[in-house]
Design a protein around this motif. Structure first.
Motif, PDB file in Angstrom:
ATOM      1  N   CYS A  27       0.906  -1.300  -0.163  1.00  0.00           N
ATOM      2  CA  CYS A  27      -0.044  -0.033  -0.010  1.00  0.00           C
ATOM      3  C   CYS A  27       1.024   1.152  -0.005  1.00  0.00           C
ATOM      4  CB  CYS A  27      -0.870  -0.146   1.174  1.00  0.00           C
ATOM      5  SG  CYS A  27      -1.989  -1.520   1.350  1.00  0.00           S
ATOM      6  N   GLU A  76      -0.540  -4.175   6.443  1.00  0.00           N
ATOM      7  CA  GLU A  76      -1.890  -4.981   6.918  1.00  0.00           C
ATOM      8  C   GLU A  76      -1.818  -6.425   6.438  1.00  0.00           C
ATOM      9  OE1 GLU A  76      -3.573  -3.004   8.677  1.00  0.00           O
ATOM     10  OE2 GLU A  76      -4.932  -4.569   9.598  1.00  0.00           O
ATOM     11  N   MET A  77      -1.167  -6.687   5.269  1.00  0.00           N
ATOM     12  CA  MET A  77      -1.722  -8.002   4.945  1.00  0.00           C
ATOM     13  C   MET A  77      -0.632  -8.889   5.203  1.00  0.00           C
ATOM     14  SD  MET A  77      -4.444  -8.735   3.614  1.00  0.00           S
ATOM     15  CE  MET A  77      -5.649  -9.060   2.327  1.00  0.00           C
ATOM     16  N   CYS A  88      -1.307   2.575   4.231  1.00  0.00           N
ATOM     17  CA  CYS A  88      -2.012   1.316   4.809  1.00  0.00           C
ATOM     18  C   CYS A  88      -2.645   1.727   6.342  1.00  0.00           C
ATOM     19  CB  CYS A  88      -0.865   0.307   4.899  1.00  0.00           C
ATOM     20  SG  CYS A  88      -1.729  -1.251   4.911  1.00  0.00           S
ATOM     21  N   ASP A  89      -3.613   1.137   6.821  1.00  0.00           N
ATOM     22  CA  ASP A  89      -4.606   1.271   7.790  1.00  0.00           C
ATOM     23  C   ASP A  89      -3.616   1.910   9.114  1.00  0.00           C
ATOM     24  OD1 ASP A  89      -6.110  -0.138   5.979  1.00  0.00           O
ATOM     25  OD2 ASP A  89      -6.964  -1.377   7.795  1.00  0.00           O
ATOM     26  N   HIS A 147      -3.577   2.364  -1.246  1.00  0.00           N
ATOM     27  CA  HIS A 147      -4.430   1.378  -0.147  1.00  0.00           C
ATOM     28  C   HIS A 147      -5.617   1.013  -0.629  1.00  0.00           C
ATOM     29  CE1 HIS A 147      -7.232   4.706   0.648  1.00  0.00           C
ATOM     30  NE2 HIS A 147      -6.060   5.544   0.854  1.00  0.00           N
ATOM     31  N   CYS A 148      -6.252   0.397   0.137  1.00  0.00           N
ATOM     32  CA  CYS A 148      -7.443  -0.607  -0.328  1.00  0.00           C
ATOM     33  C   CYS A 148      -8.557   0.289  -0.991  1.00  0.00           C
ATOM     34  CB  CYS A 148      -8.133  -1.356   0.760  1.00  0.00           C
ATOM     35  SG  CYS A 148      -7.161  -2.849   1.194  1.00  0.00           S
ATOM     36  N   ALA A 200      -8.084   2.508   5.769  1.00  0.00           N
ATOM     37  CA  ALA A 200      -7.101   3.339   5.242  1.00  0.00           C
ATOM     38  C   ALA A 200      -7.724   4.586   4.861  1.00  0.00           C
ATOM     39  CB  ALA A 200      -6.082   2.606   4.367  1.00  0.00           C
TER      40      ALA A 200
HETATM   41 FE1  FES Z   1      -3.236  -1.593   3.035  1.00  0.00          FE
HETATM   42 FE2  FES Z   1      -5.726  -2.362   2.806  1.00  0.00          FE
HETATM   43  S1  FES Z   1      -3.869  -3.726   3.171  1.00  0.00           S
HETATM   44  S2  FES Z   1      -5.026  -0.520   3.021  1.00  0.00           S
END
Ligand code: FES
Length: 585
Positions: free
Chosen positions: A60, A92-93, A128-129, A200-201, A207
């Motif tokens: 991200c 996050e992942m 990312c988040d 990001h997502c 995020a």
């Molecule tokens: Fe990074 Fe969703 S995995 S914002």
């Protein structure tokens, strides 16, 4: 930051390092000149840190080196001296058991870097988040001029002509696989279609939510939150942010001037109007604590009751972040809800929020609705209380099933994540669509780190029978991309003896969202007896950061910050060399 005697221009912190003619001054300059800088950079230019959460372990944020270069252009052009540095990045992942275990570590690293280095201001690059709240928390505590540039959302996913949103649609497809309605071949194709660029997502997950809240707080330039990661305007915004940061140093515009109670309320309003992530509640409470403010969960619910959801974005609605940007994005949302906002809140460009959104326009009413015809009449998130959650719990009503918002069912209890994995698809599991799935020991201390395990899978046999949603309860969190009737953040958590620890298989539980109640239907005497017999689980860590985390993390309703990190900065960052001077010789 102190004001100089010559006027209102703040004294530059960096002069304590670079402005002296003694041995230490020479050392500070000479060692930095090893990087090839001339003596001109030390002639009073403000030093602007670029705090970069770039990492190849965090897709991200993988484009943030390029964003940093754009920031540097702006800093140089405005007469500053940019110096980029990296911190831990929270992907996050890939990061296990959860990035939330490390949010406070990153916040501490950001805070201490800002304090310890010769920085007059900082541009924060996140994505990312958890990288966004961690940087905001660290910058709030250090309290030197700070401006955020989130990395923006990735390109929308596309599969066989269908748009797919990260997380949200992947979860739906996985349920289809488990139910036998999607083939292995189709599932494999999706892997290459869902994440098409850095950024990001693509849904209004954590995020996206936190980027929007950073802008609502005034901590970004206007219009910064939702520009797609690979759009050239993202880099132009970064360049402008670099330029602006130099001016912010001259104005002494520190986070403590922007992170006011009014700004925090604006952020909560925006969170409700965009159908934001449940995680935002934890992060805003923690951020408020960093500036010495108490933000009780009740305030979120009060605001939720009178703030409709107007952003039609997944997981609450239909569209993706690219659509949101093209429709006018966050400025259009804030313009629409402006009667509900504190418009005089100061923002990073030196103007008020009201001035910033005065000319904002909406270009697609399918994506951004009006206050008169909202997507949902109330805010995205509600706060529940009851004997099962004396300190509160959270539910995203905008992504829940309306028919389950008032529901009574028997508990099917999983003692922890391992138990859940072992039994959820067991054909012998006694469960039906009216059952309530309960997961224990998934909170801040119990999991540890309060992972996003709250989206308990629907048992495969029910999926095959066509069940799409069930009531699920836990002390975990959920991803901002999650959907369903899922109660999370139950506090106190089960691992510290909260009432969740007392729930047994077959107990009746009642969820009543309109009246904000979550009740375990047993007598007080029975509840007390069960809790008296409860034994705490063994701690997950005996040493290191994990041990410190377990000893100091606060509960969900307190923001999961460390107890020793709360409280407003008392200017510790201003004069480190006066508090801890170099030896004279
Ligand atoms: Fe990074 Fe969703 S995995 S914002």
């Amino acid at each position: 930051m102190n004001s100089s005697s010559a006027g209102n221009t703040p004294r530059l912190r960096s002069r304590d390092w670079f402005g002296k003619r003694d041995r230490w001054g020479l050392g500070h300059r000479a060692w930095l000149r090893a990087e090839g800088f001339s003596e001109l950079v030390f002639e009073g230019k403000p030093v602007i840190g670029i705090c970069n959460s770039w990492s190849e372990l965090n897709n991200c944020n993988a484009h943030l080196r390029q964003v940093a270069e754009a920031v540097k252009r702006g800093v140089w052009e405005a007469g500053g001296f940019p110096l980029e540095f990296c911190t831990i990045s929270l992907g996050e992942m890939l990061m296990k058991p959860t990035t939330m275990l490390y949010r406070n570590l990153m916040a501490m690293e950001v805070e201490e870097c800002l304090r310890a280095y010769p920085l007059d201001g900082v541009v924060l690059l996140c994505g990312c988040d958890k990288t966004t709240p961690a940087q905001l928390m660290g910058a709030a505590s250090a309290d030197i001029p700070a401006l955020m540039v989130p990395g923006g959302p990735m390109l929308r996913g596309m599969w066989r002509g269908r748009e797919i949103g990260s997380g949200t649609d992947v979860r739906r497809f996985w349920d289809e696989v488990r139910a036998g309605r999607m083939t292995e071949e189709e599932w494999c194709e999706i892997e290459s279609c869902v994440s098409r660029s850095s950024g990001h997502c693509t849904v209004m997950g954590t995020a996206s939510t936190m980027a929007c809240l950073a802008e609502a707080l005034g901590m970004t330039l206007p219009g910064c939150a939702d520009i797609p990661a690979v759009d050239s305007r993202r880099l132009a915004m970064a360049e402008e942010s670099g330029r602006r940061m130099v001016a912010m140093v001259a104005e002494g515009l520190r986070p403590s001037r922007m992170l006011t109670p009014q700004a925090l309320e604006n952020a909560i309003r925006v969170d409700m109007a965009i159908g934001g992530s449940t995680n935002a509640i934890v992060h805003l409470v923690a951020l408020a604590g960093r500036v010495g403010l108490d933000l009780p969960l009740s305030r979120f619910d009060e605001i939720s009751r009178v703030t409709p959801v107007i952003a039609n974005l997944k997981p609450s609605g239909e569209f993706l972040m690219e659509d949101f940007y093209y429709a006018g994005g966050l400025p259009a949302v804030m313009k629409e809800i402006s009667p509900l906002l504190h418009l005089d809140a100061l923002t990073a460009n030196g103007k008020t929020l009201g001035e910033n959104i005065a000319r904002a326009g909406c270009f697609n009413r399918n994506v951004i609705k009006t206050l008169g015809q909202p997507l949902r009449p109330e805010g995205g998130t509600v706060i529940l209380k009851g004997n099962l959650a004396p300190q509160g719990a959270v539910l995203k009503q905008s992504a829940a099933s309306p028919h389950l918002l008032r529901h009574k069912g028997r508990a099917v209890v999983f003692e922890n994540a391992e138990d859940l994995i072992a039994r959820i698809d067991d054909a012998q599991l006694e469960v039906d669509e009216n059952s309530i799935l309960v997961l224990k020991n998934a909170g801040p201390k119990g999991a540890p780190g309060m992972p996003e395990w709250g989206h308990l899978p629907i048992p495969a046999k029910l999926l095959k029978a066509g069940v799409k949603d069930m009531v699920r309860l836990s002390d975990a969190r959920i991803s901002g991309t999650s959907f369903g009737t899922i109660v999370v953040h139950i506090a106190p958590e089960s691992a510290v003896g909260g009432p969740l620890a007392a729930v047994k298989n077959g107990d009746w539980i009642e969820l009543d969202v309109p009246s904000r109640r979550l009740e375990l239907l047993i007598t007080d005497a029975e509840l007390n007896n069960r809790l008296a017999a409860w034994q705490p689980p063994a701690p997950h860590y005996e040493r290191g950061y994990g041990k410190m985390f377990l000893e100091h993390v606060l509960q969900a309703h307190e923001g999961c910050d460390f107890d020793f990190l709360r409280g407003a900065s008392r200017g510790e960052a201003a004069d480190p060399l006066k508090r801890f001077p170099n030896p004279a010789v």
